[in-house]
Design a protein around this motif. Structure first.
Motif, short mmCIF file in Angstrom:
data_model
loop_
_atom_site.label_atom_id
_atom_site.label_comp_id
_atom_site.label_asym_id
_atom_site.label_seq_id
_atom_site.Cartn_x
_atom_site.Cartn_y
_atom_site.Cartn_z
N LYS A 19 0.83 -1.20 0.00
CA LYS A 19 0.00 0.00 0.00
C LYS A 19 0.87 1.25 0.00
O LYS A 19 0.58 2.23 -0.69
CB LYS A 19 -0.95 0.00 1.19
CG LYS A 19 -2.04 -1.05 1.08
CD LYS A 19 -3.01 -0.90 2.21
CE LYS A 19 -4.24 -0.27 1.59
NZ LYS A 19 -5.39 -0.22 2.44
N ALA A 20 1.94 1.23 0.78
CA ALA A 20 2.82 2.40 0.86
C ALA A 20 3.57 2.62 -0.45
O ALA A 20 3.81 3.76 -0.84
CB ALA A 20 3.79 2.24 2.02
N LYS A 22 2.39 2.27 -3.30
CA LYS A 22 1.43 2.89 -4.22
C LYS A 22 1.07 4.33 -3.82
O LYS A 22 0.38 5.02 -4.56
CB LYS A 22 0.13 2.08 -4.25
CG LYS A 22 0.27 0.71 -4.82
CD LYS A 22 -1.09 0.02 -4.75
CE LYS A 22 -1.04 -1.41 -5.17
NZ LYS A 22 -2.36 -2.06 -5.05
N HIS A 23 1.52 4.76 -2.66
CA HIS A 23 1.13 6.08 -2.14
C HIS A 23 1.65 7.19 -3.05
O HIS A 23 2.69 7.07 -3.67
CB HIS A 23 1.70 6.24 -0.73
CG HIS A 23 0.96 7.25 0.07
ND1 HIS A 23 1.20 8.60 -0.04
CD2 HIS A 23 -0.01 7.12 1.00
CE1 HIS A 23 0.40 9.25 0.78
NE2 HIS A 23 -0.35 8.36 1.43
N ASN A 24 0.90 8.27 -3.11
CA ASN A 24 1.29 9.41 -3.95
C ASN A 24 2.48 10.19 -3.39
O ASN A 24 3.23 10.79 -4.15
CB ASN A 24 0.11 10.37 -4.13
CG ASN A 24 -0.97 9.77 -4.99
OD1 ASN A 24 -0.71 8.93 -5.84
ND2 ASN A 24 -2.20 10.19 -4.78
N ILE A 28 6.47 8.75 1.76
CA ILE A 28 5.84 7.49 2.18
C ILE A 28 6.46 6.33 1.40
O ILE A 28 6.80 5.29 1.97
CB ILE A 28 4.31 7.52 1.98
CG1 ILE A 28 3.67 8.64 2.79
CG2 ILE A 28 3.70 6.16 2.30
CD1 ILE A 28 3.77 8.48 4.28
N ARG A 29 6.63 6.51 0.09
CA ARG A 29 7.23 5.45 -0.73
C ARG A 29 8.68 5.18 -0.31
O ARG A 29 9.12 4.05 -0.25
CB ARG A 29 7.14 5.79 -2.21
CG ARG A 29 5.73 5.71 -2.75
CD ARG A 29 5.68 5.70 -4.26
NE ARG A 29 6.43 6.78 -4.87
CZ ARG A 29 5.93 7.96 -5.21
NH1 ARG A 29 4.67 8.24 -4.97
NH2 ARG A 29 6.68 8.87 -5.79
N ARG A 66 4.44 -2.37 -7.05
CA ARG A 66 4.86 -1.00 -7.33
C ARG A 66 5.15 -0.82 -8.81
O ARG A 66 4.76 0.19 -9.42
CB ARG A 66 6.09 -0.63 -6.50
CG ARG A 66 6.66 0.73 -6.82
CD ARG A 66 5.67 1.83 -6.53
NE ARG A 66 6.16 3.08 -7.09
CZ ARG A 66 5.39 4.06 -7.49
NH1 ARG A 66 4.09 3.99 -7.38
NH2 ARG A 66 5.90 5.15 -7.98
#
Length: 75
Positions: A19-20, A22-24, A28-29, A66
């Motif tokens: 999930k992280a 995929k974060h914008n 976070i990525r 990812r």
């Protein structure tokens, strides 16, 4: 450790990392990548973990998620 021990925990951790990834937000990525690398470093301490095809497939899954997420945005 017994075979399968910690699988639920590992699945949960990898789900969070996916999930992280995929974060914008870049921060976070980046944090997710660093956490994933620490997990890989720990796996590298136990040769038996990395010689199981199923386990390797599981731990590299966040990278494929990812990559596919990135490629969807490119096309």
């Amino acid at each position: 450790h017994q075979p399968g021990e910690g699988t639920v925990l590992l699945n949960s951790l990898l789900h969070v990392v996916e999930k992280a990834f995929k974060h914008n937000a870049n921060n976070i990525r980046i944090a997710a990548y660093k956490a994933w690398m620490m997990l890989m470093d720990n796996f590298a301490l136990n040769h038996a973990v990395l010689t199981t095809k199923r386990r390797v497939k599981l731990i590299v899954r966040p990278l494929f998620v990812r990559l596919s997420f990135y490629l969807e945005g490119v096309s």
